[in-house]
Scaffold this active site. Structure first.
Site, PDB file in Angstrom:
ATOM      1  N   SER A  61       0.906  -1.008   0.171  1.00 38.90           N
ATOM      2  CA  SER A  61       0.013   0.044   0.099  1.00 38.90           C
ATOM      3  C   SER A  61       0.892   1.102  -0.058  1.00 38.90           C
ATOM      4  O   SER A  61       1.882   1.170   0.795  1.00 38.90           O
ATOM      5  CB  SER A  61      -0.965  -0.006   1.214  1.00 38.90           C
ATOM      6  OG  SER A  61      -1.890  -1.037   1.398  1.00 38.90           O
ATOM      7  N   ALA A 124      -6.696   2.653   1.536  1.00 40.30           N
ATOM      8  CA  ALA A 124      -8.139   2.784   1.584  1.00 40.30           C
ATOM      9  C   ALA A 124      -8.112   3.437   3.073  1.00 40.30           C
ATOM     10  O   ALA A 124      -9.100   4.279   3.197  1.00 40.30           O
ATOM     11  CB  ALA A 124      -8.595   1.328   1.638  1.00 40.30           C
ATOM     12  N   HIS A 161     -10.600  -3.945  -4.121  1.00 38.13           N
ATOM     13  CA  HIS A 161     -10.745  -5.055  -5.020  1.00 38.13           C
ATOM     14  C   HIS A 161     -11.939  -5.032  -5.425  1.00 38.13           C
ATOM     15  O   HIS A 161     -12.673  -4.193  -5.954  1.00 38.13           O
ATOM     16  CB  HIS A 161     -10.188  -6.314  -4.400  1.00 38.13           C
ATOM     17  CG  HIS A 161      -8.855  -6.077  -3.867  1.00 38.13           C
ATOM     18  ND1 HIS A 161      -7.625  -5.566  -4.406  1.00 38.13           N
ATOM     19  CD2 HIS A 161      -8.402  -6.605  -2.422  1.00 38.13           C
ATOM     20  CE1 HIS A 161      -6.669  -5.506  -3.546  1.00 38.13           C
ATOM     21  NE2 HIS A 161      -6.977  -6.281  -2.313  1.00 38.13           N
TER      22      HIS A 161
END
Length: 289
Positions: A61, A124, A161
């Site tokens: 990430s 996220a 996703h």
């Protein structure tokens, strides 16, 4: 340093990552003697492994990159960028929503609810915190978030996703698309994931490995149908057309190289995270050349 020319390569068990590394996994390109051991784990696990420097190359990430600067450099290829789309907050389809055009009302509504998130080192999660500040969140494996919300264990799910394409069919409704919010706020794509390589690998080798990985992505894009077919075993609940759509969202020109816009997006994302007190130190990006 890697023994001989054997490298561990960590990526998540998702169709976009599988597509990226199709050519490598199926020996479709010349690797110039380098050998890659593919290790498939969810992104939060890969983020945690990166903090310990365990893998030579890993998907990560962008949020987590802020915590591994001493061990890893960013590869210019392999980016997952949400250009006007990205992680979503969803809730059950029967739940009354606030006025979604009123950002303050949405934030107040979310603040009163428990949110299932796929990991606190994910991009996220950082984008969620930039959107609303404090959040009552609980970490749930990304592929269990729908169930967590459906059964009432959480009120809201932060999905990543393929859930971004399948949520409505699964009985959920969207509250916020954080990629849309970020694009409206900054004019930039939301930088979600990238590939990193350990700094104890010689700079010349890092550059050579980057070329190989970029060629794998290029080969997939040029042999799209075969690449999608290779990725289908990881396309949870998606038919070929939907998997192809999902892959197109996250394997594109940004994936070949961040370019100036992608690099600017990463800097803005991590600078805002630091300014908000969510990342402890300023981040100086180091790219493999």
């Amino acid at each position: 340093m890697p023994d001989s020319k054997s490298l561990t390569l960590g990526h998540s068990p998702d169709p976009d990552d599988a597509f990226m590394f199709y050519a490598l996994a199926q020996d479709k390109i010349d690797t110039h003697g380098w050998r890659f051991e593919h290790i498939l784990q969810d992104i939060q696990t890969l983020n945690e492994r990166a903090t310990r420097g365990e893998l030579h190359i890993s998907a990560i990430s962008i949020h987590a990159y802020a915590y591994v600067l001493d061990r890893y450099a960013l590869l210019p290829c392999g980016a997952s960028m949400g250009d006007g789309y990205g992680p979503m907050l969803i809730t059950r389809a029967d739940v009354p929503l606030p006025d979604l055009a009123d950002e303050r009302a949405v934030i107040e509504w979310l603040a009163a609810r428990k949110i299932a998130v796929p990991g606190t080192m994910t991009s996220a999660y950082l984008s969620l915190r930039l959107f609303m500040g404090e959040a009552n969140s609980t970490v749930v494996p990304f592929d269990q978030i729908f169930d967590h919300v459906a059964t009432g264990k959480s009120d809201v799910g932060l999905i990543i996703h393929e859930g971004q394409l399948t949520y409505a069919n699964e009985g959920f409704q969207k509250v916020v698309d954080l990629g849309v919010w970020w694009k409206e706020k900054t004019g930039l794509p939301l930088p979600l994931g990238g590939n990193v390589i350990r700094k104890d690998i010689a700079p010349a080798d890092r550059s050579a490995i980057n070329v190989i990985l970029r060629e794998s992505i290029r080969y997939g894009l040029e042999h799209r149908a075969a690449g999608v077919e290779h990725a289908m075993p990881l396309a949870r609940g998606m038919d070929t057309a939907l998997a192809d759509q999902f892959i197109g969202m996250y394997v594109n020109d940004f994936t070949m190289d961040y370019g100036d816009i992608g690099r600017r997006a990463i800097r803005e994302f991590l600078q805002q995270g630091h300014a908000a007190g969510l990342i402890p130190a300023p981040v100086e990006l180091e790219f493999v050349e």
